[in-house]
Design a protein around this motif. Structure first.
Motif, PDB file in Angstrom:
ATOM      1  N   LEU A  64       7.421   2.473 -13.975  1.00 47.32           N
ATOM      2  CA  LEU A  64       7.792   1.196 -13.372  1.00 47.32           C
ATOM      3  C   LEU A  64       6.718   0.726 -12.395  1.00 47.32           C
ATOM      4  CD1 LEU A  64      10.068  -0.988 -12.877  1.00 47.32           C
ATOM      5  CD2 LEU A  64      10.677   0.428 -10.908  1.00 47.32           C
ATOM      6  N   TYR A  65       6.200   1.635 -11.584  1.00 52.43           N
ATOM      7  CA  TYR A  65       5.155   1.264 -10.632  1.00 52.43           C
ATOM      8  C   TYR A  65       3.874   0.840 -11.347  1.00 52.43           C
ATOM      9  CZ  TYR A  65       8.218   3.595  -7.288  1.00 52.43           C
ATOM     10  OH  TYR A  65       9.284   3.975  -6.533  1.00 52.43           O
ATOM     11  N   PHE A  66       3.485   1.583 -12.369  1.00 54.06           N
ATOM     12  CA  PHE A  66       2.288   1.195 -13.113  1.00 54.06           C
ATOM     13  C   PHE A  66       2.511  -0.104 -13.891  1.00 54.06           C
ATOM     14  CE2 PHE A  66       0.873   5.780 -12.866  1.00 54.06           C
ATOM     15  CZ  PHE A  66      -0.183   5.505 -12.016  1.00 54.06           C
ATOM     16  N   TRP A  67       3.717  -0.310 -14.417  1.00 55.86           N
ATOM     17  CA  TRP A  67       4.034  -1.563 -15.092  1.00 55.86           C
ATOM     18  C   TRP A  67       3.914  -2.731 -14.117  1.00 55.86           C
ATOM     19  CZ3 TRP A  67       8.356  -4.690 -14.055  1.00 55.86           C
ATOM     20  CH2 TRP A  67       8.517  -5.765 -14.924  1.00 55.86           C
ATOM     21  N   GLY A  68       4.402  -2.541 -12.902  1.00 57.73           N
ATOM     22  CA  GLY A  68       4.283  -3.593 -11.894  1.00 57.73           C
ATOM     23  C   GLY A  68       2.836  -3.879 -11.535  1.00 57.73           C
ATOM     24  N   PHE A  69       2.032  -2.821 -11.431  1.00 51.20           N
ATOM     25  CA  PHE A  69       0.618  -3.012 -11.110  1.00 51.20           C
ATOM     26  C   PHE A  69      -0.095  -3.781 -12.211  1.00 51.20           C
ATOM     27  CE2 PHE A  69      -3.746  -1.413 -11.694  1.00 51.20           C
ATOM     28  CZ  PHE A  69      -4.324  -1.936 -10.549  1.00 51.20           C
ATOM     29  N   PHE A  70       0.079  -3.346 -13.456  1.00 50.12           N
ATOM     30  CA  PHE A  70      -0.610  -4.022 -14.550  1.00 50.12           C
ATOM     31  C   PHE A  70       0.012  -5.379 -14.853  1.00 50.12           C
ATOM     32  CE2 PHE A  70      -1.845   0.425 -15.537  1.00 50.12           C
ATOM     33  CZ  PHE A  70      -3.209   0.233 -15.405  1.00 50.12           C
ATOM     34  N   GLY A  71       1.262  -5.601 -14.439  1.00 52.82           N
ATOM     35  CA  GLY A  71       1.896  -6.894 -14.641  1.00 52.82           C
ATOM     36  C   GLY A  71       1.340  -7.975 -13.734  1.00 52.82           C
ATOM     37  N   PHE A  72       0.788  -7.601 -12.601  1.00 50.29           N
ATOM     38  CA  PHE A  72       0.198  -8.595 -11.704  1.00 50.29           C
ATOM     39  C   PHE A  72      -1.083  -9.187 -12.274  1.00 50.29           C
ATOM     40  CE2 PHE A  72       2.695  -6.807  -8.142  1.00 50.29           C
ATOM     41  CZ  PHE A  72       3.258  -8.000  -7.739  1.00 50.29           C
ATOM     42  N   ASP A  73      -1.786  -8.422 -13.080  1.00 51.94           N
ATOM     43  CA  ASP A  73      -3.021  -8.861 -13.721  1.00 51.94           C
ATOM     44  C   ASP A  73      -4.058  -9.343 -12.706  1.00 51.94           C
ATOM     45  OD1 ASP A  73      -4.500  -9.081 -16.045  1.00 51.94           O
ATOM     46  OD2 ASP A  73      -4.059 -11.212 -16.255  1.00 51.94           O
ATOM     47  N   MET A  74      -4.044  -8.733 -11.529  1.00 49.27           N
ATOM     48  CA  MET A  74      -5.043  -9.079 -10.520  1.00 49.27           C
ATOM     49  C   MET A  74      -6.296  -8.230 -10.657  1.00 49.27           C
ATOM     50  SD  MET A  74      -2.802  -9.576  -7.076  1.00 49.27           S
ATOM     51  CE  MET A  74      -4.206 -10.035  -6.105  1.00 49.27           C
ATOM     52  N   TYR A  75      -6.175  -7.087 -11.309  1.00 50.93           N
ATOM     53  CA  TYR A  75      -7.286  -6.149 -11.375  1.00 50.93           C
ATOM     54  C   TYR A  75      -8.425  -6.659 -12.252  1.00 50.93           C
ATOM     55  CZ  TYR A  75      -4.870  -4.964 -15.654  1.00 50.93           C
ATOM     56  OH  TYR A  75      -4.255  -5.020 -16.874  1.00 50.93           O
ATOM     57  N   ASN A  76      -8.177  -7.715 -13.029  1.00 53.50           N
ATOM     58  CA  ASN A  76      -9.248  -8.282 -13.860  1.00 53.50           C
ATOM     59  C   ASN A  76     -10.191  -9.176 -13.068  1.00 53.50           C
ATOM     60  OD1 ASN A  76      -8.453  -7.049 -16.226  1.00 53.50           O
ATOM     61  ND2 ASN A  76      -7.058  -8.711 -16.764  1.00 53.50           N
ATOM     62  N   VAL A  77      -9.765  -9.586 -11.892  1.00 54.21           N
ATOM     63  CA  VAL A  77     -10.558 -10.481 -11.062  1.00 54.21           C
ATOM     64  C   VAL A  77     -11.486  -9.640 -10.195  1.00 54.21           C
ATOM     65  CG1 VAL A  77     -10.447 -12.290  -9.307  1.00 54.21           C
ATOM     66  CG2 VAL A  77      -8.643 -12.098 -11.019  1.00 54.21           C
ATOM     67  N   ARG A  78     -12.690 -10.146  -9.999  1.00 52.36           N
ATOM     68  CA  ARG A  78     -13.632  -9.428  -9.152  1.00 52.36           C
ATOM     69  C   ARG A  78     -13.124  -9.458  -7.715  1.00 52.36           C
ATOM     70  NH1 ARG A  78     -20.050 -10.661  -8.517  1.00 52.36           N
ATOM     71  NH2 ARG A  78     -20.488  -8.789  -7.304  1.00 52.36           N
ATOM     72  N   ASN A  79     -13.225  -8.330  -7.026  1.00 53.54           N
ATOM     73  CA  ASN A  79     -12.737  -8.159  -5.647  1.00 53.54           C
ATOM     74  C   ASN A  79     -11.253  -8.497  -5.533  1.00 53.54           C
ATOM     75  OD1 ASN A  79     -15.326  -7.458  -4.886  1.00 53.54           O
ATOM     76  ND2 ASN A  79     -15.855  -9.537  -4.268  1.00 53.54           N
ATOM     77  N   TRP A  80     -10.453  -8.002  -6.467  1.00 50.00           N
ATOM     78  CA  TRP A  80      -9.023  -8.291  -6.476  1.00 50.00           C
ATOM     79  C   TRP A  80      -8.323  -7.757  -5.243  1.00 50.00           C
ATOM     80  CZ3 TRP A  80      -5.579  -4.268  -6.346  1.00 50.00           C
ATOM     81  CH2 TRP A  80      -6.085  -3.003  -6.663  1.00 50.00           C
ATOM     82  N   TYR A  81      -8.847  -6.714  -4.670  1.00 53.99           N
ATOM     83  CA  TYR A  81      -8.221  -6.091  -3.513  1.00 53.99           C
ATOM     84  C   TYR A  81      -8.384  -6.923  -2.252  1.00 53.99           C
ATOM     85  CZ  TYR A  81     -13.049  -4.500  -3.547  1.00 53.99           C
ATOM     86  OH  TYR A  81     -14.401  -4.456  -3.637  1.00 53.99           O
ATOM     87  N   GLN A  82      -9.192  -7.974  -2.287  1.00 53.80           N
ATOM     88  CA  GLN A  82      -9.360  -8.844  -1.130  1.00 53.80           C
ATOM     89  C   GLN A  82      -8.560 -10.137  -1.256  1.00 53.80           C
ATOM     90  OE1 GLN A  82     -13.591  -9.343  -0.927  1.00 53.80           O
ATOM     91  NE2 GLN A  82     -13.902  -7.359   0.074  1.00 53.80           N
ATOM     92  N   LEU A  83      -7.909 -10.362  -2.391  1.00 56.38           N
ATOM     93  CA  LEU A  83      -7.150 -11.584  -2.607  1.00 56.38           C
ATOM     94  C   LEU A  83      -5.797 -11.520  -1.909  1.00 56.38           C
ATOM     95  CD1 LEU A  83      -7.827 -12.147  -6.407  1.00 56.38           C
ATOM     96  CD2 LEU A  83      -8.904 -13.311  -4.481  1.00 56.38           C
ATOM     97  N   GLY A  85      -1.940 -11.359  -1.679  1.00 63.05           N
ATOM     98  CA  GLY A  85      -0.975 -10.685  -2.527  1.00 63.05           C
ATOM     99  C   GLY A  85      -1.460  -9.356  -3.060  1.00 63.05           C
ATOM    100  N   SER A  86      -2.633  -8.953  -2.644  1.00 59.50           N
ATOM    101  CA  SER A  86      -3.158  -7.685  -3.150  1.00 59.50           C
ATOM    102  C   SER A  86      -2.475  -6.483  -2.507  1.00 59.50           C
ATOM    103  CB  SER A  86      -4.663  -7.605  -2.927  1.00 59.50           C
ATOM    104  OG  SER A  86      -4.955  -7.595  -1.545  1.00 59.50           O
ATOM    105  N   THR A  87      -1.804  -6.687  -1.383  1.00 59.17           N
ATOM    106  CA  THR A  87      -1.100  -5.581  -0.731  1.00 59.17           C
ATOM    107  C   THR A  87      -0.016  -5.031  -1.644  1.00 59.17           C
ATOM    108  OG1 THR A  87      -1.510  -6.604   1.401  1.00 59.17           O
ATOM    109  CG2 THR A  87       0.164  -4.883   1.326  1.00 59.17           C
ATOM    110  N   GLN A  88       0.716  -5.918  -2.287  1.00 63.84           N
ATOM    111  CA  GLN A  88       1.761  -5.466  -3.196  1.00 63.84           C
ATOM    112  C   GLN A  88       1.157  -4.779  -4.411  1.00 63.84           C
ATOM    113  OE1 GLN A  88       4.379  -8.531  -4.535  1.00 63.84           O
ATOM    114  NE2 GLN A  88       5.875  -7.072  -5.275  1.00 63.84           N
ATOM    115  N   CYS A  89       0.065  -5.286  -4.900  1.00 61.15           N
ATOM    116  CA  CYS A  89      -0.597  -4.694  -6.055  1.00 61.15           C
ATOM    117  C   CYS A  89      -1.122  -3.290  -5.723  1.00 61.15           C
ATOM    118  CB  CYS A  89      -1.715  -5.615  -6.506  1.00 61.15           C
ATOM    119  SG  CYS A  89      -2.355  -5.259  -8.128  1.00 61.15           S
ATOM    120  N   MET A  90      -1.750  -3.158  -4.558  1.00 62.06           N
ATOM    121  CA  MET A  90      -2.251  -1.838  -4.145  1.00 62.06           C
ATOM    122  C   MET A  90      -1.102  -0.882  -3.860  1.00 62.06           C
ATOM    123  SD  MET A  90      -5.658  -2.447  -1.858  1.00 62.06           S
ATOM    124  CE  MET A  90      -5.072  -3.795  -0.862  1.00 62.06           C
TER     125      MET A  90
END
Length: 129
Positions: A64-83, A85-90
């Motif tokens: 479920l946690y990995f599904w939620g992470f990959f469901g955000f689809d933020m990891y495809n963007v460069r520097n996604w961890y600085q965007l 809403g990235s707190t929830q993704c991380m």
């Protein structure tokens, strides 16, 4: 291993607290479920069926946690961890990897219970276990 499980439980509580102000506070309940699993892993001598149920639940929570992470689809963007809403993704990524020692503890409990049951059975004469 108990220290690791206790630390993982505390991490899950911190992640649940972080998600209360997030865009979807429902994830906070999922993180509280992960904390419950982590603190339950500290208990020794659980029934075999309880350990099996908790192992299935922790596997489901990890997926479920990995599904939620990959469901955000933020990891495809460069520097996604600085965007934004990235707190929830991380948090979901950390939670997915944090469930691995919990699942390991429950599978180890299943193995110990199975070894104990094998020792209880009487083997055939001349058969070594």
């Amino acid at each position: 291993m108990q220290y690791v499980n206790g630390a993982v439980g505390i991490v899950f509580l911190a992640l649940a607290a972080l998600q209360l102000d997030g865009p979807t506070p429902l994830w906070s309940l999922y993180f509280l479920f992960g904390a419950t699993l982590a603190f339950t892993a500290l208990k020794r001598d659980l029934n075999l069926w309880v350990v099996r149920t908790l192992a299935v639940a922790s596997t489901g929570a990890m997926f479920l946690y990995f599904w939620g992470f990959f469901g955000f689809d933020m990891y495809n963007v460069r520097n996604w961890y600085q965007l934004e809403g990235s707190t929830q993704c991380m948090s979901l990524l950390i939670a997915g990897f944090a469930m691995i020692p919990i699942l390991s503890e429950f599978t180890w409990g299943m193995k110990c219970a199975a070894d104990h049951r094998i020792r209880q059975d009487r083997p055939l004469p001349g058969v070594r276990i």
